[in-house]
Design a protein around this motif. Structure first.
Motif, PDB file in Angstrom:
ATOM      1  N   VAL A 232       0.849  -1.195   0.000  1.00 19.65           N
ATOM      2  CA  VAL A 232       0.000   0.000   0.000  1.00 19.65           C
ATOM      3  C   VAL A 232       0.883   1.243   0.000  1.00 19.65           C
ATOM      4  CG1 VAL A 232      -1.874   1.216   1.150  1.00 19.65           C
ATOM      5  CG2 VAL A 232      -1.747  -1.285   1.278  1.00 19.65           C
ATOM      6  N   GLY A 233       1.964   1.188   0.773  1.00 20.64           N
ATOM      7  CA  GLY A 233       2.909   2.297   0.823  1.00 20.64           C
ATOM      8  C   GLY A 233       3.507   2.607  -0.529  1.00 20.64           C
ATOM      9  N   ALA A 234       3.803   1.577  -1.307  1.00 20.65           N
ATOM     10  CA  ALA A 234       4.386   1.780  -2.630  1.00 20.65           C
ATOM     11  C   ALA A 234       3.421   2.536  -3.544  1.00 20.65           C
ATOM     12  CB  ALA A 234       4.761   0.436  -3.248  1.00 20.65           C
ATOM     13  N   MET A 235       2.137   2.211  -3.469  1.00 22.35           N
ATOM     14  CA  MET A 235       1.140   2.931  -4.271  1.00 22.35           C
ATOM     15  C   MET A 235       1.046   4.383  -3.817  1.00 22.35           C
ATOM     16  SD  MET A 235      -1.143   3.093  -6.664  1.00 22.35           S
ATOM     17  CE  MET A 235      -1.746   1.443  -7.111  1.00 22.35           C
ATOM     18  N   ALA A 236       1.033   4.604  -2.507  1.00 19.92           N
ATOM     19  CA  ALA A 236       0.953   5.963  -1.984  1.00 19.92           C
ATOM     20  C   ALA A 236       2.163   6.782  -2.421  1.00 19.92           C
ATOM     21  CB  ALA A 236       0.844   5.937  -0.462  1.00 19.92           C
ATOM     22  N   ALA A 237       3.346   6.165  -2.407  1.00 19.72           N
ATOM     23  CA  ALA A 237       4.557   6.881  -2.809  1.00 19.72           C
ATOM     24  C   ALA A 237       4.480   7.299  -4.278  1.00 19.72           C
ATOM     25  CB  ALA A 237       5.791   6.015  -2.562  1.00 19.72           C
ATOM     26  N   LEU A 238       3.923   6.450  -5.132  1.00 23.70           N
ATOM     27  CA  LEU A 238       3.742   6.814  -6.539  1.00 23.70           C
ATOM     28  C   LEU A 238       2.797   8.006  -6.663  1.00 23.70           C
ATOM     29  CD1 LEU A 238       3.832   6.484  -9.622  1.00 23.70           C
ATOM     30  CD2 LEU A 238       2.037   4.739  -9.378  1.00 23.70           C
ATOM     31  N   LEU A 239       1.657   7.933  -5.993  1.00 25.55           N
ATOM     32  CA  LEU A 239       0.677   9.014  -6.078  1.00 25.55           C
ATOM     33  C   LEU A 239       1.223  10.329  -5.528  1.00 25.55           C
ATOM     34  CD1 LEU A 239      -2.525   7.070  -4.979  1.00 25.55           C
ATOM     35  CD2 LEU A 239      -1.865   7.720  -7.309  1.00 25.55           C
ATOM     36  N   ALA A 240       2.133  10.234  -4.564  1.00 28.12           N
ATOM     37  CA  ALA A 240       2.711  11.434  -3.953  1.00 28.12           C
ATOM     38  C   ALA A 240       3.829  12.039  -4.782  1.00 28.12           C
ATOM     39  CB  ALA A 240       3.240  11.101  -2.557  1.00 28.12           C
ATOM     40  N   SER A 241       4.321  11.302  -5.734  1.00 27.63           N
ATOM     41  CA  SER A 241       5.495  11.728  -6.494  1.00 27.63           C
ATOM     42  C   SER A 241       5.136  12.628  -7.668  1.00 27.63           C
ATOM     43  CB  SER A 241       6.224  10.495  -7.031  1.00 27.63           C
ATOM     44  OG  SER A 241       5.480   9.885  -8.077  1.00 27.63           O
ATOM     45  N   ASP A 242       6.168  13.226  -8.274  1.00 29.69           N
ATOM     46  CA  ASP A 242       5.962  14.013  -9.488  1.00 29.69           C
ATOM     47  C   ASP A 242       5.412  13.134 -10.606  1.00 29.69           C
ATOM     48  OD1 ASP A 242       6.883  16.268  -8.208  1.00 29.69           O
ATOM     49  OD2 ASP A 242       8.911  16.121  -9.030  1.00 29.69           O
ATOM     50  N   ASN A 243       5.812  11.865 -10.621  1.00 32.76           N
ATOM     51  CA  ASN A 243       5.330  10.946 -11.655  1.00 32.76           C
ATOM     52  C   ASN A 243       3.844  10.638 -11.508  1.00 32.76           C
ATOM     53  OD1 ASN A 243       7.807  10.658 -12.966  1.00 32.76           O
ATOM     54  ND2 ASN A 243       8.452   8.984 -11.630  1.00 32.76           N
ATOM     55  N   GLY A 244       3.288  10.961 -10.346  1.00 29.11           N
ATOM     56  CA  GLY A 244       1.870  10.725 -10.116  1.00 29.11           C
ATOM     57  C   GLY A 244       0.990  11.906 -10.470  1.00 29.11           C
ATOM     58  N   ALA A 245       1.572  12.937 -11.056  1.00 25.78           N
ATOM     59  CA  ALA A 245       0.823  14.175 -11.311  1.00 25.78           C
ATOM     60  C   ALA A 245      -0.365  13.977 -12.245  1.00 25.78           C
ATOM     61  CB  ALA A 245       1.757  15.237 -11.890  1.00 25.78           C
ATOM     62  N   GLY A 246      -0.298  12.972 -13.123  1.00 28.90           N
ATOM     63  CA  GLY A 246      -1.385  12.760 -14.063  1.00 28.90           C
ATOM     64  C   GLY A 246      -2.473  11.840 -13.556  1.00 28.90           C
ATOM     65  N   ILE A 247      -2.357  11.407 -12.318  1.00 24.27           N
ATOM     66  CA  ILE A 247      -3.354  10.503 -11.732  1.00 24.27           C
ATOM     67  C   ILE A 247      -4.190  11.291 -10.733  1.00 24.27           C
ATOM     68  CG2 ILE A 247      -3.751   8.330 -10.517  1.00 24.27           C
ATOM     69  CD1 ILE A 247      -0.839   7.562 -11.235  1.00 24.27           C
ATOM     70  N   THR A 248      -5.461  11.469 -11.005  1.00 23.31           N
ATOM     71  CA  THR A 248      -6.333  12.134 -10.040  1.00 23.31           C
ATOM     72  C   THR A 248      -7.771  11.667 -10.239  1.00 23.31           C
ATOM     73  OG1 THR A 248      -6.803  14.252  -8.965  1.00 23.31           O
ATOM     74  CG2 THR A 248      -6.920  14.204 -11.385  1.00 23.31           C
ATOM     75  N   GLY A 249      -8.528  11.711  -9.170  1.00 27.60           N
ATOM     76  CA  GLY A 249      -9.901  11.230  -9.202  1.00 27.60           C
ATOM     77  C   GLY A 249      -9.969   9.722  -9.354  1.00 27.60           C
ATOM     78  N   ALA A 250      -8.857   9.049  -9.132  1.00 27.81           N
ATOM     79  CA  ALA A 250      -8.792   7.602  -9.331  1.00 27.81           C
ATOM     80  C   ALA A 250      -9.083   6.855  -8.034  1.00 27.81           C
ATOM     81  CB  ALA A 250      -7.423   7.196  -9.857  1.00 27.81           C
ATOM     82  N   ILE A 251      -9.763   5.749  -8.168  1.00 31.78           N
ATOM     83  CA  ILE A 251     -10.054   4.862  -7.032  1.00 31.78           C
ATOM     84  C   ILE A 251      -9.296   3.572  -7.318  1.00 31.78           C
ATOM     85  CG2 ILE A 251     -11.858   3.872  -5.596  1.00 31.78           C
ATOM     86  CD1 ILE A 251     -12.044   6.933  -5.909  1.00 31.78           C
ATOM     87  N   LEU A 252      -8.096   3.475  -6.768  1.00 33.97           N
ATOM     88  CA  LEU A 252      -7.137   2.443  -7.151  1.00 33.97           C
ATOM     89  C   LEU A 252      -7.119   1.294  -6.148  1.00 33.97           C
ATOM     90  CD1 LEU A 252      -4.356   5.009  -8.003  1.00 33.97           C
ATOM     91  CD2 LEU A 252      -5.691   3.730  -9.661  1.00 33.97           C
ATOM     92  N   ASN A 253      -7.024   0.077  -6.644  1.00 32.04           N
ATOM     93  CA  ASN A 253      -7.037  -1.096  -5.784  1.00 32.04           C
ATOM     94  C   ASN A 253      -5.631  -1.575  -5.437  1.00 32.04           C
ATOM     95  OD1 ASN A 253      -9.805  -1.083  -6.289  1.00 32.04           O
ATOM     96  ND2 ASN A 253      -9.642  -2.619  -7.910  1.00 32.04           N
TER      97      ASN A 253
END
Length: 261
Positions: A232-253
């Motif tokens: 779960v931490g790995a997913m959170a780290a991606l979303l928190a990163s600059d590389n995660g800037a294009g991911i929003t409004g997503a409900i990720l499993n």
């Protein structure tokens, strides 16, 4: 904390154990200065020390069921660091498991406060700082039960996690143009301290043992096992990163394939 003042600052609510601690560790490892919150000061201080050095990881006492405490924690971080880059609303849970006809008002209201209102209070408090910076990452920890309803005696928890997902999309829509992303992670079963206590109560309410309760979830996955907090931490780290800037409004499993979508 006196580390590099340009390092991003992250808050992880209920971060002293379980999924929250896994997320806090992942964010610390990826270069964030991390503040974890929780109710137990001794446990929180010990977790912060274990996650990283004192100049990078800190504990702030806050009860997620108290609006004043949640808002004060966010204010403390902003006052101390002058910024808030990542907010992870991990606090949540429920008690008083029962069929709907027997579900108490207290259990229903507590579930909403614990899972939904606590995150709303934190997000509302953090947004002005994020808007001013034109940057922010908001991550709400939801559940596979926010996408389905395949367990009984848990209507209050299912309701609350569905609400978390709706709130996530609303924030993403309103603030996407401000450089702020907002996503939810729907977590499958992870054997944390909370799962051992709440899961035991839920198992008892369904007339099965705790071991049977855990195995039921493992059997429902595509991987044949329950997840780890680090995943779960790995997913959170991606979303928190600059590389995660294009991911929003997503409900990720992060659930081993339990959810059908």
């Amino acid at each position: 904390m006196s580390s590099n003042p340009t390092s991003p600052v992250a808050v992880v609510t209920a971060g002293s154990g379980g999924i929250g601690r896994g997320i806090a560790q992942a964010l610390a490892d990826s270069g964030h200065r991390v503040v974890i919150t929780g109710r137990d000061v001794a446990k929180g201080d010990a977790a912060a020390k274990a996650i990283g050095p004192a100049d990078r990881v800190r504990f702030v006492s806050a009860d997620a069921l108290s609006q004043d405490a949640v808002e004060s924690a966010i204010d403390t971080v902003i006052d101390d660091f002058g910024r808030l880059d990542v907010l992870v609303n991990n606090a949540g849970g429920s008690s008083g498991f029962a069929p709907v006809a027997e579900l108490s008002d207290q259990a229903w209201e507590q579930a909403f406060t614990w899972n939904v209102s606590s995150g709303f209070w934190a997000v509302r408090r953090a947004l002005p700082t994020m808007v001013a910076a034109h940057h922010g990452r908001i991550i709400n920890i939801s559940s596979v039960q926010g996408k389905q309803a395949n367990i009984v005696n848990s209507a209050h928890y299912i309701m609350a996690k569905h609400a978390v997902n709706g709130f996530t999309k609303a924030v993403a829509k309103e603030y996407g143009g401000e450089g702020i992303t907002c996503n939810a992670i729907c977590v499958g079963p992870v054997e944390t301290e909370l799962m051992k206590t709440a899961g035991a109560r839920a198992a008892a309410a369904r007339g099965v043992t705790y071991a049977e309760h855990v195995q039921r979830y493992a059997d429902a996955t595509m991987t044949g096992r329950i997840n780890q907090a680090s995943e779960v931490g790995a997913m959170a780290a991606l979303l928190a990163s600059d590389n995660g800037a294009g991911i929003t409004g997503a409900i990720l499993n992060v659930d081993g394939g339990i959810s059908p979508y």
